[in-house]
Write a protein that holds these residues in place. Structure first.
Motif, mmCIF file in Angstrom:
data_model
loop_
_atom_site.group_PDB
_atom_site.id
_atom_site.type_symbol
_atom_site.label_atom_id
_atom_site.label_comp_id
_atom_site.label_asym_id
_atom_site.label_seq_id
_atom_site.Cartn_x
_atom_site.Cartn_y
_atom_site.Cartn_z
ATOM 1 N N VAL A 357 0.837 -1.204 0.000
ATOM 2 C CA VAL A 357 0.000 0.000 0.000
ATOM 3 C C VAL A 357 0.870 1.251 0.000
ATOM 4 N N PHE A 358 0.388 2.288 -0.728
ATOM 5 C CA PHE A 358 1.129 3.537 -0.878
ATOM 6 C C PHE A 358 0.144 4.701 -0.955
ATOM 7 N N PRO A 359 0.168 5.648 -0.022
ATOM 8 C CA PRO A 359 -0.659 6.853 -0.176
ATOM 9 C C PRO A 359 -0.223 7.643 -1.403
ATOM 10 N N MET A 360 -1.175 8.287 -2.063
ATOM 11 C CA MET A 360 -0.845 8.976 -3.307
ATOM 12 C C MET A 360 0.154 10.107 -3.088
ATOM 13 N N GLN A 361 0.228 10.662 -1.874
ATOM 14 C CA GLN A 361 1.188 11.737 -1.626
ATOM 15 C C GLN A 361 2.624 11.261 -1.835
ATOM 16 N N ASP A 362 2.855 9.959 -1.624
ATOM 17 C CA ASP A 362 4.197 9.420 -1.818
ATOM 18 C C ASP A 362 4.579 9.301 -3.284
ATOM 19 N N MET A 363 3.642 9.544 -4.184
ATOM 20 C CA MET A 363 3.943 9.479 -5.612
ATOM 21 C C MET A 363 4.509 10.790 -6.132
ATOM 22 N N ARG A 364 4.623 11.789 -5.262
ATOM 23 C CA ARG A 364 5.208 13.078 -5.627
ATOM 24 C C ARG A 364 6.519 13.266 -4.886
ATOM 25 N N SER A 365 7.502 13.833 -5.558
ATOM 26 C CA SER A 365 8.808 14.038 -4.951
ATOM 27 C C SER A 365 8.767 15.173 -3.935
ATOM 28 N N VAL A 366 9.439 14.974 -2.815
ATOM 29 C CA VAL A 366 9.585 15.997 -1.773
ATOM 30 C C VAL A 366 11.063 16.118 -1.460
ATOM 31 N N GLN A 367 11.563 17.337 -1.417
ATOM 32 C CA GLN A 367 12.982 17.556 -1.158
ATOM 33 C C GLN A 367 13.382 17.029 0.221
ATOM 34 N N TRP A 372 6.447 16.786 4.535
ATOM 35 C CA TRP A 372 5.565 16.067 3.635
ATOM 36 C C TRP A 372 4.138 16.566 3.825
ATOM 37 N N PRO A 373 3.313 16.460 2.807
ATOM 38 C CA PRO A 373 1.923 16.918 2.941
ATOM 39 C C PRO A 373 1.186 16.096 3.993
ATOM 40 N N GLU A 374 0.045 16.623 4.431
ATOM 41 C CA GLU A 374 -0.763 15.899 5.408
ATOM 42 C C GLU A 374 -1.218 14.577 4.801
ATOM 43 N N MET A 375 -0.997 13.496 5.539
ATOM 44 C CA MET A 375 -1.275 12.167 5.017
ATOM 45 C C MET A 375 -1.121 11.173 6.161
ATOM 46 N N PRO A 376 -1.618 9.936 5.994
ATOM 47 C CA PRO A 376 -1.409 8.936 7.042
ATOM 48 C C PRO A 376 0.058 8.537 7.110
ATOM 49 N N GLY A 377 0.544 8.243 8.305
ATOM 50 C CA GLY A 377 1.902 7.784 8.460
ATOM 51 C C GLY A 377 2.049 6.336 8.034
ATOM 52 N N PHE A 378 3.314 5.888 7.954
ATOM 53 C CA PHE A 378 3.553 4.487 7.611
ATOM 54 C C PHE A 378 2.800 3.556 8.558
ATOM 55 N N GLU A 379 2.880 3.843 9.853
ATOM 56 C CA GLU A 379 2.279 2.946 10.847
ATOM 57 C C GLU A 379 0.771 2.822 10.632
ATOM 58 N N GLU A 380 0.095 3.955 10.386
ATOM 59 C CA GLU A 380 -1.354 3.922 10.170
ATOM 60 C C GLU A 380 -1.713 3.157 8.896
ATOM 61 N N SER A 381 -0.954 3.391 7.830
ATOM 62 C CA SER A 381 -1.242 2.704 6.562
ATOM 63 C C SER A 381 -1.029 1.205 6.693
ATOM 64 N N TYR A 382 0.051 0.796 7.347
ATOM 65 C CA TYR A 382 0.348 -0.627 7.443
ATOM 66 C C TYR A 382 -0.633 -1.334 8.373
ATOM 67 N N ALA A 383 -1.027 -0.675 9.468
ATOM 68 C CA ALA A 383 -2.018 -1.276 10.368
ATOM 69 C C ALA A 383 -3.357 -1.439 9.653
ATOM 70 N N ALA A 384 -3.747 -0.446 8.865
ATOM 71 C CA ALA A 384 -4.997 -0.532 8.113
ATOM 72 C C ALA A 384 -4.937 -1.661 7.095
ATOM 73 N N ALA A 385 -3.770 -1.834 6.442
ATOM 74 C CA ALA A 385 -3.635 -2.902 5.454
ATOM 75 C C ALA A 385 -3.704 -4.272 6.107
ATOM 76 N N ARG A 386 -3.072 -4.428 7.271
ATOM 77 C CA ARG A 386 -3.151 -5.709 7.980
ATOM 78 C C ARG A 386 -4.606 -6.042 8.330
ATOM 79 N N ARG A 387 -5.361 -5.018 8.686
ATOM 80 C CA ARG A 387 -6.754 -5.229 9.068
ATOM 81 C C ARG A 387 -7.626 -5.521 7.847
#
Length: 658
Positions: A357-367, A372-387
């Motif tokens: 799983v990858f939030p769409m914000q990660d598809m844009r380059s950030v210096q 980073w823009p407001e978005m779920p963190g890795f931990e939230e995304s991975y926990a949601a995917a496990r569920r």
């Protein structure tokens, strides 16, 4: 009426357009390759000290202009060489001209001066010189940095890929070419220079460029305001009293060695729009037989049940597992985005091999270090995917390129594997630069292991010559005229022998690093291995009647057969333009060899007494390669003397009984 025979250019590159040849110029111990206004392979005593020097103009999307070269004058004599020309970089909205003067002298010194004039306002992300240092012999080695304030310090070229700029406010860089011989590259201009580790984008270089990324971009060069920049190279210490050239072609000797780990599983990417054409080419897909289908569910495009049904159909057709790659809309409630995908997946009866799983914000380059823009963190995304996908193997990292993975590193302990991709045409799209990116593959993998841990499984891909998505601009580069273009989805070389050689080189480099899965290309379409009618021009294939495949199909099918097989180390002596991969299969050693250059090469097996047979993908057999999906079997012939003759970008498969 059958299609007429394809031209040599179409066989190699998929287009009638070809890159012009390089011209070698020498002055004493110095040699350079002149390439459409730029310099490549700056060598002293035959040793590469700079990968390149170029004066570039980049637009507001980081697209690089190809300069129109006029009034070119090259002069070579006993004193050295001089090159002068006028370059023009222009499009419908801007125009900049520059006068260049390049001088190489008998003492090994080199200068490259550009006087530039914007004839309109020029909106640009970067305009000026870039200097490339090669990674092959310099990674981790000492470098002396002279800053613009006059201070000097000893440092080192990064060993692992640096996500930030290693050095800023640079005026000169010095490194030891060999004991007692130093090369100093100095840079002049109104703005200071800084360095980035260009391996982040799979380039085989450290890049020093004008104007810091800490300054605003894009910026405007005002009409009529001239400016001058210069790059100078000087050498100190003893050089050879005679000319030495490092670019002679020599025969290559291959020696089989010890066991070297296991072959990675070979996968194919499946864009949603290519699933139906893949199913329509059922027999070819069965022969391709990838070990994994990396299938994308893009919630930005409202993908859902229909796409999952198509992926299941393709999976059942090929008896291949599906790795679902899900791009979410990046809401702060990732479970509510992922749960419907999980429900639809179960409703259609698709049991994926894995999910990432990858939030769409990660598809844009950030210096680096920028918020980073407001978005779920890795931990939230991975926990949601496990569920949402209970029991599924979970992957993460970046669906975009290593650059973004290196800048935003995931908590690997929460994942079953880490994945990322690469694109070989971010900064340059010419043939030589694209092949050079193969040098960086091992650096990408080793650097990833350094921050995710040595034991974490790694996957790379889907990668290919074309660009899946441009994290650095609004879109990928249009390419309606079959040219070589940076960050374009359509790369004509996908259809030529060039891609067959590049694909073998990519997988061979990754396999040597012990990666678990390598995914390249797609069944059909811009990244395809099997031809289908499209809305872009495909010379010869457009008028060919009947099913056809691209040369890389045979490489991918053959390497898929070796997935999981024990690898055999192969020592390569005498050339750096050869890619090799060997594995044991059914009591034999299967050896793949690719010529990564446009020049013919001779390859000799050190043990010429082994019993062997060989098939070669070469330009003179192009039409048979395209129409016979079993070509590597039907074209196999005895190899009596252990010697292979590989023309431009040719790929050989040899079966050895030892």
């Amino acid at each position: 009426m059958p299609a007429s025979a394809p031209s040599a250019a179409v066989r190699l590159y998929g287009t009638e357009q070809i890159d012009p040849p390089l011209r070698t110029l020498r002055a004493g111990p110095l040699s350079v390759e002149f390439d459409n206004g730029a310099l490549r392979y700056v060598r002293i005593d035959g040793i590469e000290v700079l990968r390149g020097i170029s004066f570039l103009v980049r637009d507001e999307n980081w697209g690089t202009f190809t300069p129109k070269i006029e009034d070119l004058d090259l002069h070579e004599d006993a004193a050295g060489f001089t090159i002068t020309y006028r370059g023009t970089c222009a499009d419908a909205s801007r125009r900049l001209v520059y006068d260049a003067r390049i001088v190489g002298k008998q003492d090994g010194s080199l200068s490259f001066v550009a006087e530039a004039l914007p004839e309109t306002d020029v909106l640009t992300n970067r305009t000026g010189f870039i200097v490339l240092h090669p990674i092959a012999d310099l990674a981790g080695k000492p470098v002396k940095v002279l800053h613009e304030d006059g201070t000097e310090r000893m440092a080192a070229f990064p060993e692992n890929i640096d996500p930030r700029v290693p050095f800023t406010r640079i005026r000169a860089l010095s490194h030891e070419v060999r004991p007692g011989l130093w090369a100093t590259c100095s840079m002049e201009g109104e703005d200071a220079f800084e360095m980035e580790d260009q391996r982040n984008w799979s380039d085989a270089s450290y890049k020093t460029y004008v104007r810091s990324l800490l300054q605003p971009w894009p910026y405007t060069l005002r009409k009529g305001e001239k400016f001058t920049q210069a790059v100078h190279l000087a050498v100190t210490g003893a050089v050879s009293p005679h000319r030495v050239s490092g670019d002679e072609q020599r025969g290559t000797v291959l020696t089989l060695g010890d066991p070297a780990g296991a072959m990675p599983a070979i996968g194919v990417g499946v864009p949603a729009e290519e699933t139906a054409p893949a199913v329509a080419n059922a027999e070819l897909m069965k022969r391709l037989a990838p070990r994994l289908l990396v299938c994308q569910i893009d919630l930005r495009e409202n993908h859902g049940r229909r796409e999952l049904e198509n992926y299941k159909a393709l999976s059942e057709l090929t008896s291949t597992g599906v790795a679902l790659e899900i791009i979410t809309q990046g809401t702060l409630d990732p479970y509510n985005e992922l749960a419907p995908v999980g429900e639809a997946m179960r409703a259609v009866g698709l049991v994926p091999e894995s999910v990432s799983v990858f939030p769409m914000q990660d598809m844009r380059s950030v210096q680096p270090d920028a918020p980073w823009p407001e978005m779920p963190g890795f931990e939230e995304s991975y926990a949601a995917a496990r569920r949402a996908f209970p029991g599924a193997k979970l992957g993460g990292g970046m669906a975009a390129y290593f650059t973004e993975l290196n800048r935003k590193r995931p908590p690997a302990a929460l994942l079953d594997y880490v994945t990322f991709t690469s694109c070989p045409s971010v900064h340059a799209a010419d043939d030589i630069s694209v092949m050079e990116t193969l040098e960086a593959v091992r650096h990408l993998i080793r650097s990833t292991r350094a921050f995710v841990g040595a034991g974490k499984p790694l996957r790379i891909g889907p990668s290919q010559l074309g660009c899946r998505e441009n994290p650095y601009g609004r879109s990928t580069t249009p390419n309606t005229d079959n040219r070589r273009a940076c960050l374009s989805r359509i790369d004509p070389r996908q259809r030529g022998l060039f891609n067959a050689a590049w694909s073998l080189g990519y997988i061979a480099a990754a396999a040597r690093e012990g990666i678990d899965v390598v995914t390249l290309g797609a069944p059909t379409g811009p990244f395809g291995l099997i031809h289908r009618k499209t809305d872009f021009v495909q010379p010869w294939y457009d008028v060919h009647e009947g099913a056809a495949v691209y040369p890389a199909f045979h490489v991918m099918a053959g390497l898929s057969e070796l997935s999981g097989a024990p690898l055999v180390d192969v020592a390569v002596e005498g050339s750096n333009g050869i890619a090799v991969l060997a594995a044991r299969k059914d009591g034999r050693i299967v050896l793949w060899v690719a010529n990564l250059t446009a020049e013919p090469q001779a390859v000799q097996l050190a043990d010429a007494d082994v019993t062997s047979k060989v098939a070669i993908l070469s330009a003179d057999r192009f039409e048979q390669i395209a129409v016979d999906p079993a070509f590597m079997a039907s074209a196999a012939r005895p190899l009596t003397d252990g010697r292979l003759h590989l023309d431009a970008y040719a790929v050989a498969r040899a079966e050895l009984t030892v």
